[in-house]
Design an enzyme around this catalytic site. Sequence first.
Site, mmCIF file in Angstrom:
data_model
loop_
_atom_site.group_PDB
_atom_site.id
_atom_site.type_symbol
_atom_site.label_atom_id
_atom_site.label_comp_id
_atom_site.label_asym_id
_atom_site.label_seq_id
_atom_site.Cartn_x
_atom_site.Cartn_y
_atom_site.Cartn_z
ATOM 1 N N GLY A 19 -3.360 0.854 5.714
ATOM 2 C CA GLY A 19 -2.145 0.539 6.465
ATOM 3 C C GLY A 19 -0.989 1.405 6.015
ATOM 4 O O GLY A 19 0.160 0.970 5.987
ATOM 5 N N ALA A 20 -1.295 2.663 5.671
ATOM 6 C CA ALA A 20 -0.301 3.544 5.049
ATOM 7 C C ALA A 20 0.379 4.484 6.030
ATOM 8 O O ALA A 20 1.101 5.383 5.615
ATOM 9 C CB ALA A 20 -0.969 4.357 3.933
ATOM 10 N N GLY A 23 5.621 1.619 7.402
ATOM 11 C CA GLY A 23 6.013 0.382 6.724
ATOM 12 C C GLY A 23 5.750 0.370 5.235
ATOM 13 O O GLY A 23 5.941 1.359 4.521
ATOM 14 N N ILE A 24 5.306 -0.797 4.752
ATOM 15 C CA ILE A 24 5.059 -1.007 3.330
ATOM 16 C C ILE A 24 4.057 0.007 2.793
ATOM 17 O O ILE A 24 4.243 0.578 1.710
ATOM 18 C CB ILE A 24 4.557 -2.435 3.081
ATOM 19 C CG1 ILE A 24 5.649 -3.454 3.386
ATOM 20 C CG2 ILE A 24 4.062 -2.603 1.647
ATOM 21 C CD1 ILE A 24 5.162 -4.890 3.359
ATOM 22 N N GLY A 25 2.982 0.230 3.530
ATOM 23 C CA GLY A 25 1.943 1.136 3.070
ATOM 24 C C GLY A 25 2.436 2.556 2.904
ATOM 25 O O GLY A 25 2.112 3.224 1.905
ATOM 26 N N SER A 142 0.615 -13.310 2.435
ATOM 27 C CA SER A 142 1.837 -13.802 3.078
ATOM 28 C C SER A 142 2.022 -15.267 2.716
ATOM 29 O O SER A 142 1.040 -15.999 2.550
ATOM 30 C CB SER A 142 1.753 -13.651 4.601
ATOM 31 O OG SER A 142 2.851 -14.299 5.229
ATOM 32 N N TYR A 168 -2.961 -15.706 12.387
ATOM 33 C CA TYR A 168 -2.457 -14.837 11.321
ATOM 34 C C TYR A 168 -2.391 -15.597 10.004
ATOM 35 O O TYR A 168 -2.809 -15.083 8.952
ATOM 36 C CB TYR A 168 -1.078 -14.297 11.697
ATOM 37 C CG TYR A 168 -0.486 -13.366 10.665
ATOM 38 C CD1 TYR A 168 -0.943 -12.061 10.543
ATOM 39 C CD2 TYR A 168 0.525 -13.799 9.816
ATOM 40 C CE1 TYR A 168 -0.404 -11.202 9.601
ATOM 41 C CE2 TYR A 168 1.070 -12.946 8.868
ATOM 42 C CZ TYR A 168 0.599 -11.656 8.767
ATOM 43 O OH TYR A 168 1.126 -10.807 7.826
#
Length: 292
Positions: A19-20, A23-25, A142, A168
């Site tokens: 997930g890079a 965002g965060i990744g 989460s 989710y």
Amino acid sequence: MISDSDDQDLRDRVVVVTGASSGIGAEAAHRFRELGANVAVVGRSPQKTTAVAKRIGGRAHLVDYSRLDDVRRLAAELLAAYGRIDILANNAAGIFTTRIISTDGQEMTFQVNHLAPFLLTNLLLPKLIAAPDGARVINTASNVHSRGRLDMDDIAGSRRRYRAQRAYATSKLATILFTHELARRTHGTGVTASAFHPGAVATDIGRDSALLRLVMNSSLGRAVLSTPEQGAEPLLHLATTADPLTANGGYFNRLKPESPAPGQARDPGLARQLWERSAYLTGLQPLPSIAG
């Protein structure tokens, strides 16, 4: 920020961040590279993933978590490309407004957020165990896991009306249980596992939802939500903390260790059941407990 007690020298280490592409990744990948790591930038979008890899001096690896065969291909690619893997950051995730069944026959939220990272971790596990200085698996969870509910007789929730937020939350409950069971099964191998809640972060996780896109891109959303830089802090902290055993099997709310929500998230028996069912659903043979 990373504390002074953290080991910030990642030279010669290999870090895989899923997930890079944004965002965060993407932020975590950038920070890992600044600390000297060789970063495998894993994402779905060819354009975004390649751009991040080029910007930080890492290597791009593409994957589509909606197809488990592609996860297997990615794992083989990573095993061939790197002589060692020291940190695996399972950060990729998605939320879908309607029920979607993957080509593997699984509900898409559960597959993307749990089954795909479960499969990738297991396929990379031999190389993680072989890492000369120990290895860390860090899962992005989460705090909404408290609203999830796993039914082992209906793991995809096909008997219930589909609700995106509930699906989710359940997938993130699975992340907590997966982390706990991975830590138990790898006890004594040098591999540790931990999970964290990054906070409410402005990312494109809800790209399939017009409402979530509107909130994320609004001035109010930007004012209330944390930045990707802030969301990446717990991941960097867990990756560099001097003694990873202090976080093994643990859940962190941002930088603070915290017990998961009461109920299913604290059920070790359910964690074992979920592992075995996930192994079956991903085509892995049920794995014996390393801890016995």
